[in-house]
Design a protein around this motif. Structure first.
Motif, short mmCIF file in Angstrom:
data_model
loop_
_atom_site.label_atom_id
_atom_site.label_comp_id
_atom_site.label_asym_id
_atom_site.label_seq_id
_atom_site.Cartn_x
_atom_site.Cartn_y
_atom_site.Cartn_z
N ALA A 121 11.32 -3.43 -2.60
CA ALA A 121 11.98 -2.27 -1.98
C ALA A 121 12.65 -1.41 -3.04
CB ALA A 121 13.00 -2.74 -0.95
N HIS A 122 13.31 -2.04 -4.00
CA HIS A 122 13.96 -1.28 -5.07
C HIS A 122 12.91 -0.60 -5.96
CE1 HIS A 122 18.25 -1.98 -4.65
NE2 HIS A 122 17.96 -3.19 -4.23
N ARG A 123 11.75 -1.22 -6.18
CA ARG A 123 10.68 -0.57 -6.97
C ARG A 123 10.15 0.65 -6.24
NH1 ARG A 123 9.21 -5.90 -8.24
NH2 ARG A 123 7.70 -5.96 -6.55
N ILE A 124 9.99 0.56 -4.92
CA ILE A 124 9.51 1.70 -4.14
C ILE A 124 10.51 2.85 -4.23
CG2 ILE A 124 9.02 2.52 -1.80
CD1 ILE A 124 8.02 -0.34 -1.18
N VAL A 125 11.79 2.54 -4.06
CA VAL A 125 12.83 3.57 -4.09
C VAL A 125 12.91 4.19 -5.49
CG1 VAL A 125 15.30 3.96 -3.85
CG2 VAL A 125 14.11 2.57 -2.18
N ALA A 126 12.79 3.36 -6.53
CA ALA A 126 12.84 3.88 -7.91
C ALA A 126 11.64 4.78 -8.19
CB ALA A 126 12.88 2.72 -8.90
N SER A 127 10.48 4.43 -7.65
CA SER A 127 9.30 5.28 -7.88
C SER A 127 9.45 6.64 -7.19
CB SER A 127 8.03 4.58 -7.37
OG SER A 127 8.04 4.51 -5.96
N GLN A 128 10.27 6.71 -6.16
CA GLN A 128 10.53 7.96 -5.46
C GLN A 128 11.73 8.71 -6.05
OE1 GLN A 128 8.60 9.18 -2.94
NE2 GLN A 128 7.26 7.45 -3.31
N GLY A 129 12.42 8.09 -7.03
CA GLY A 129 13.56 8.73 -7.68
C GLY A 129 14.81 8.77 -6.83
N GLN A 130 14.95 7.84 -5.90
CA GLN A 130 16.12 7.85 -5.02
C GLN A 130 17.00 6.62 -5.24
OE1 GLN A 130 15.43 8.47 -0.89
NE2 GLN A 130 13.83 9.97 -1.23
N THR A 152 0.83 -1.20 0.00
CA THR A 152 0.00 0.00 0.00
C THR A 152 0.87 1.25 0.00
OG1 THR A 152 -0.08 0.08 2.41
CG2 THR A 152 -1.79 -1.21 1.31
N GLN A 153 0.25 2.38 -0.30
CA GLN A 153 0.99 3.64 -0.30
C GLN A 153 1.49 3.97 1.11
OE1 GLN A 153 1.97 5.56 -2.77
NE2 GLN A 153 1.09 4.16 -4.27
N ALA A 154 0.71 3.58 2.12
CA ALA A 154 1.12 3.84 3.50
C ALA A 154 2.37 3.04 3.85
CB ALA A 154 -0.01 3.48 4.46
N GLU A 155 2.41 1.76 3.44
CA GLU A 155 3.60 0.94 3.70
C GLU A 155 4.82 1.49 2.95
OE1 GLU A 155 1.88 -3.55 4.44
OE2 GLU A 155 2.00 -2.81 2.37
N GLY A 198 5.30 4.60 2.02
CA GLY A 198 5.70 5.85 2.68
C GLY A 198 6.45 5.60 3.97
N GLU A 199 6.00 4.59 4.73
CA GLU A 199 6.69 4.24 5.99
C GLU A 199 8.10 3.72 5.70
OE1 GLU A 199 6.15 0.92 9.51
OE2 GLU A 199 4.39 1.57 8.38
N PHE A 200 8.23 2.89 4.65
CA PHE A 200 9.54 2.37 4.26
C PHE A 200 10.47 3.51 3.86
CE2 PHE A 200 12.37 0.87 0.84
CZ PHE A 200 13.12 -0.05 1.56
N MET A 201 9.96 4.45 3.06
CA MET A 201 10.80 5.57 2.61
C MET A 201 11.18 6.48 3.79
SD MET A 201 11.59 5.11 -0.45
CE MET A 201 12.44 6.66 -0.66
N ALA A 202 10.27 6.65 4.74
CA ALA A 202 10.59 7.48 5.92
C ALA A 202 11.72 6.85 6.73
CB ALA A 202 9.34 7.65 6.78
N ILE A 203 11.66 5.52 6.90
CA ILE A 203 12.73 4.83 7.64
C ILE A 203 14.02 4.87 6.84
CG2 ILE A 203 13.46 2.61 8.57
CD1 ILE A 203 10.49 2.01 9.10
#
Length: 172
Positions: free
Chosen positions: A106-115, A65-68, A70-75
């Motif tokens: 995890a890598h997909r989440i980070v890539a979607s955030q451009g980091q 989910t977007q919440a999960e 966002g929590e991963f990116m915050a950590i």
């Protein structure tokens, strides 16, 4: 010249009228000059195989989910994990029980955030510039310089030329 698809539609319409008039499908197709499988395919066209919903719109029970995310990116952007690579941070979070998804996710989440590049803190261009060190000799035996040069000799031989000199002796 008539388009082949238009001709095929006309021929299949004619075969359909012949079949409704009492002809067999095999004889009607042979008379018109099309294969009988084309007639049967015309009667029941194939349906699209597989899932027709785009991958991004499918509902999976284990989708992050977007919440999960966002929590991963915050950590991940916290002080503790800020200078680590995504892989290092992921495995440390996994050991601490902070994430429940795969490394690829995890890598997909980070890539979607451009980091997904170098995440370490970089020196800003507005900060103080480093001064290039200058070494100066004011007397003999204070500063020495050396160099090794590879020289090709006759045949397969290679020779090393070692040069060591006092910098003050080169001063004019």
């Amino acid at each position: 010249m008539v388009d082949p698809k238009v001709w095929k539609d006309i021929a299949l319409t004619f075969v359909g009228k012949m079949v409704t008039a009492g002809w067999s499908a095999v004889k009607a197709c042979a008379l018109v000059g099309i294969h009988r499988t084309a007639w049967y395919r015309h009667l029941s066209p194939p349906t699209a195989a597989g899932i027709t919903v785009p991958h991004a719109q499918r509902a999976y029970p284990n989708r992050i989910t977007q919440a999960e995310a966002g929590e991963f990116m915050a950590i991940l952007n916290s002080e503790e994990y800020g200078n680590l690579s995504v892989t290092q941070a992921y495995y440390r979070m996994l050991d601490a029980g902070l994430c429940s998804f795969s490394i690829a996710a995890a890598h997909r989440i980070v890539a979607s955030q451009g980091q997904n590049g170098d995440r370490r803190a970089q020196r800003s261009s507005s900060g103080p510039k480093r001064i290039k060190p200058v070494l100066e000799a004011t007397a003999p035996n204070q500063l020495w310089s050396w160099d090794i040069t590879m020289l090709h000799g006759p045949g397969k031989h290679t020779y090393r030329l070692y040069t060591i000199l006092d910098v003050f002796s080169r001063k004019v």
